[in-house]
Design a protein around this motif. Structure first.
Motif, PDB file in Angstrom:
ATOM      1  N   GLN A   1      78.917  56.405  30.285  1.00  0.00           N
ATOM      2  CA  GLN A   1      79.916  55.583  29.613  1.00  0.00           C
ATOM      3  C   GLN A   1      80.634  56.368  28.518  1.00  0.00           C
ATOM      4  O   GLN A   1      81.829  56.172  28.277  1.00  0.00           O
TER       5      GLN A   1
ATOM      6  N   SER B   1      83.404  58.273  30.010  1.00  0.00           N
ATOM      7  CA  SER B   1      84.546  57.400  30.291  1.00  0.00           C
ATOM      8  C   SER B   1      85.351  57.111  29.030  1.00  0.00           C
ATOM      9  O   SER B   1      86.590  57.114  29.043  1.00  0.00           O
ATOM     10  N   ILE B   2      84.619  56.878  27.928  1.00  0.00           N
ATOM     11  CA  ILE B   2      85.317  56.580  26.667  1.00  0.00           C
ATOM     12  C   ILE B   2      86.079  57.802  26.177  1.00  0.00           C
ATOM     13  O   ILE B   2      87.231  57.704  25.717  1.00  0.00           O
ATOM     14  N   TYR B   3      85.442  58.998  26.279  1.00  0.00           N
ATOM     15  CA  TYR B   3      86.147  60.215  25.866  1.00  0.00           C
ATOM     16  C   TYR B   3      87.371  60.466  26.747  1.00  0.00           C
ATOM     17  O   TYR B   3      88.422  60.926  26.265  1.00  0.00           O
ATOM     18  N   SER B   4      87.232  60.157  28.033  1.00  0.00           N
ATOM     19  CA  SER B   4      88.377  60.292  28.932  1.00  0.00           C
ATOM     20  C   SER B   4      89.505  59.345  28.522  1.00  0.00           C
ATOM     21  O   SER B   4      90.688  59.690  28.573  1.00  0.00           O
ATOM     22  N   LEU B   5      89.107  58.131  28.104  1.00  0.00           N
ATOM     23  CA  LEU B   5      90.102  57.161  27.634  1.00  0.00           C
ATOM     24  C   LEU B   5      90.836  57.692  26.410  1.00  0.00           C
ATOM     25  O   LEU B   5      92.073  57.637  26.333  1.00  0.00           O
TER      26      LEU B   5
ATOM     27  N   GLN C   1      85.962  49.948  34.502  1.00  0.00           N
ATOM     28  CA  GLN C   1      85.156  51.068  34.983  1.00  0.00           C
ATOM     29  C   GLN C   1      83.743  51.030  34.380  1.00  0.00           C
ATOM     30  O   GLN C   1      82.754  51.270  35.078  1.00  0.00           O
ATOM     31  N   LEU C   2      83.671  50.719  33.075  1.00  0.00           N
ATOM     32  CA  LEU C   2      82.354  50.652  32.426  1.00  0.00           C
ATOM     33  C   LEU C   2      81.508  49.541  33.026  1.00  0.00           C
ATOM     34  O   LEU C   2      80.297  49.710  33.261  1.00  0.00           O
TER      35      LEU C   2
ATOM     36  N   ALA D   1      91.507  49.374  32.382  1.00  0.00           N
ATOM     37  CA  ALA D   1      90.908  50.194  33.433  1.00  0.00           C
ATOM     38  C   ALA D   1      89.551  50.742  33.002  1.00  0.00           C
ATOM     39  O   ALA D   1      88.583  50.762  33.788  1.00  0.00           O
ATOM     40  N   THR D   2      89.459  51.175  31.735  1.00  0.00           N
ATOM     41  CA  THR D   2      88.190  51.729  31.246  1.00  0.00           C
ATOM     42  C   THR D   2      87.112  50.657  31.148  1.00  0.00           C
ATOM     43  O   THR D   2      85.948  50.889  31.525  1.00  0.00           O
TER      44      THR D   2
ATOM     45  N   LEU E   1      95.129  51.578  30.221  1.00  0.00           N
ATOM     46  CA  LEU E   1      93.910  52.396  30.244  1.00  0.00           C
ATOM     47  C   LEU E   1      92.718  51.636  29.691  1.00  0.00           C
ATOM     48  O   LEU E   1      91.580  51.830  30.151  1.00  0.00           O
ATOM     49  N   GLY E   2      92.935  50.774  28.674  1.00  0.00           N
ATOM     50  CA  GLY E   2      91.833  49.995  28.113  1.00  0.00           C
ATOM     51  C   GLY E   2      91.224  49.076  29.153  1.00  0.00           C
ATOM     52  O   GLY E   2      89.997  49.019  29.313  1.00  0.00           O
TER      53      GLY E   2
END
Length: 488
Positions: A182, A185-189, A29-30, A25-26, A22-23
């Motif tokens: 962003q 995205s971080i909260y989703s992570l 994504q960012l 991927a995030t 996930l890291g």
């Protein structure tokens, strides 16, 4: 193995894998989000600048041009400049408070003109504009004294460049929107990591539970307890492993139990052989010592003692022969020499030879056979031995004046033989033991009528070697019938 150890290891490994996945991927994504978002903003500004430049090129009215630029500034919330071919600002307008404040500070109205402003637009390459190519700039702009995105689109008419439309918008609002995206995205992570941690914890416990059970079963097996089993509730590799361990435990339990029974049988066999040898040897020794010490002077009594010695010697010889026969049969060293034989003739001959023993014990021995010959492929000597052992057993337990019937019948694919007596019968709870070596139903009988206890065990093995089966029918007080079949 501690339960927490494997659970923590599986949970840590799974959580780290999810965190790494996930890291990456995030972060990807960012990066893509930032790049895509800025590109979309630049495309939006460039599209507006080009649209205004095309409209200005087709409309020569000054008022219409100003209205076109004001509409563009309002829709984009940006500051718009109209430059001539020298790079000088000939018109400016703003659709945002940021742009109007900057223009007011420079002494420019909403439609004000400025002079000598070319150096303020050093970021706009007029050579590129005059060549008909748009200019895109991102960075610090000295005119606005802040980070901006600047796009310039040439105004072309009749194949020549008349000037340029320059659109400027500050980066701060764009960066704020980007940071908000962003942040999502971080909260989703973080939320995904939390769910993954919980899921991996339950997964690790689910995977470790059967492994811990298998460890307990294996530990019990090492300590000699093969009764424990793993509870299987899954159809996968772990479930198959658990089933294999259960099978191993079950087979080991059966084999250990068999070895124990074999060991008990061996010890019992040695004890029974020792017992069977001790009594005749004691009789022989006692009678021999009496004769040597001349305790008995009467010739008739001496003859009786000698007969006792002979009888016990013959008993020992018979015991030794039967033990050797049984050993050969059980170890597979006996080869059957099958031939076509008339069972009627064979049975008749055996019964005739046994008539003397029957007469000695005052028992009527009778034979019933078919009138015609009954041909069977069998080992003549071994088939005769089966019949002799059964007749001897029947004579041994029949009372004086009783009858023993030997009956031969012909089936479709086999011969059927019965040896029936009218003795005391065998209790039902003892019938399953009579095929065991040295087992005797009536242990109180005198030695004159007792055998070695090996005859029926030999009968069972020899019948089965011929591919047949032997059964027993008996009720106390109603006699006993042994029936055996031999395939033709």
């Amino acid at each position: 193995m501690k339960q927490g150890g494997i659970v923590k290891k599986l949970w840590t490994a799974t959580a780290l894998l999810v965190l790494l996945t996930l890291g990456i991927a995030t972060l990807t994504q960012l990066w893509l989000l930032q790049k895509t978002y800025y590109r979309q903003q630049v495309d939006r500004l460039l599209e507006g600048a080009r649209g205004a430049a095309d409209a200005i090129a087709t409309d020569n009215g000054t008022e219409a041009v100003y209205l076109q630029l004001e509409g563009l500034a309002g829709s984009l919330q940006a500051t718009v400049f109209l430059l001539n071919t020298e790079g000088q600002i000939i018109h400016s307008t703003s659709g945002s408070g940021w742009g109007r404040g900057m223009m007011h500070g420079m002494g420019m109205g909403p439609r004000g003109f400025g002079h000598g402003m070319r150096e303020q637009f050093a970021q706009v390459d007029m050579d590129e504009i005059l060549a008909g190519r748009p200019v895109i700039y991102r960075g610090h702009h000295p005119m606005f004294n802040t980070e901006v995105i600047t796009v310039a689109a040439p105004i072309e008419k009749d194949g020549s460049v008349m000037g340029a439309v320059v659109v400027n918008t500050p980066l701060q609002p764009i960066d704020a929107n980007l940071r908000a995206l962003q942040g999502v995205s971080i909260y989703s992570l973080l939320f995904g990591l939390l769910l993954a941690a919980l899921f991996s914890w339950f997964l690790s416990r689910s995977l470790s539970k059967p492994l811990l059970q298998m460890q307990e079963v294996a530990k019990s097996m090492a300590q000699g307890d093969y009764s424990k089993r793993v509870r299987i509730s899954r159809d996968d590799e772990i479930g198959w492993l658990a089933e294999s361990l259960n099978t191993l435990s079950r087979e080991l339990e059966e084999k250990i139990s068999l070895l124990r029974r074999v060991d008990e049988t061996r010890r019992d066999f040695v004890a029974r052989v020792s017992h069977e040898l001790r009594t005749p040897l004691t009789i022989i020794q006692g009678n021999a010592e009496a004769l040597l010490d001349r305790v008995v002077e009467d010739p008739a009594k001496q003859r009786e003692y000698l007969n006792n010695i002979l009888e016990e010697t013959l008993r020992l010889r018979r015991l030794a022969n039967e033990l050797l026969d049984l050993r050969k049969i059980e170890t597979g060293e006996v080869d059957l020499y099958k031939e076509r034989v008339d069972a009627v003739s064979l049975f008749t001959g055996v019964v005739q030879r046994m008539q003397g023993l029957a007469a000695e014990r005052e028992i009527h021995l009778r034979l019933e056979t078919p009138q015609q010959a009954v041909i069977v492929e069998a080992d003549t000597d071994r088939l005769g031995q089966i019949l002799i052992n059964l007749i001897e057993n029947a004579l041994r337990f029949s009372p004086a004046g009783g009858e023993v019937l030997v009956k031969l019948m012909e089936g479709k694919n086999e011969i059927i033989a019965e040896v029936r007596d009218n003795g005391p019968g065998i209790p039902e709870d003892e019938q399953k033991f009579i095929w065991d070596k040295f087992y005797k139903v009536d242990k109180s009988r005198s030695r004159s009528v007792s055998g070695t206890g090996l005859g029926l065990a030999i009968v069972k093995h020899l019948v089965e070697l011929h591919g047949g089966a032997v059964t027993l029918f008996s009720k106390p007080g109603q006699g006993t019938t042994f029936r055996f079949t031999i395939p033709k």
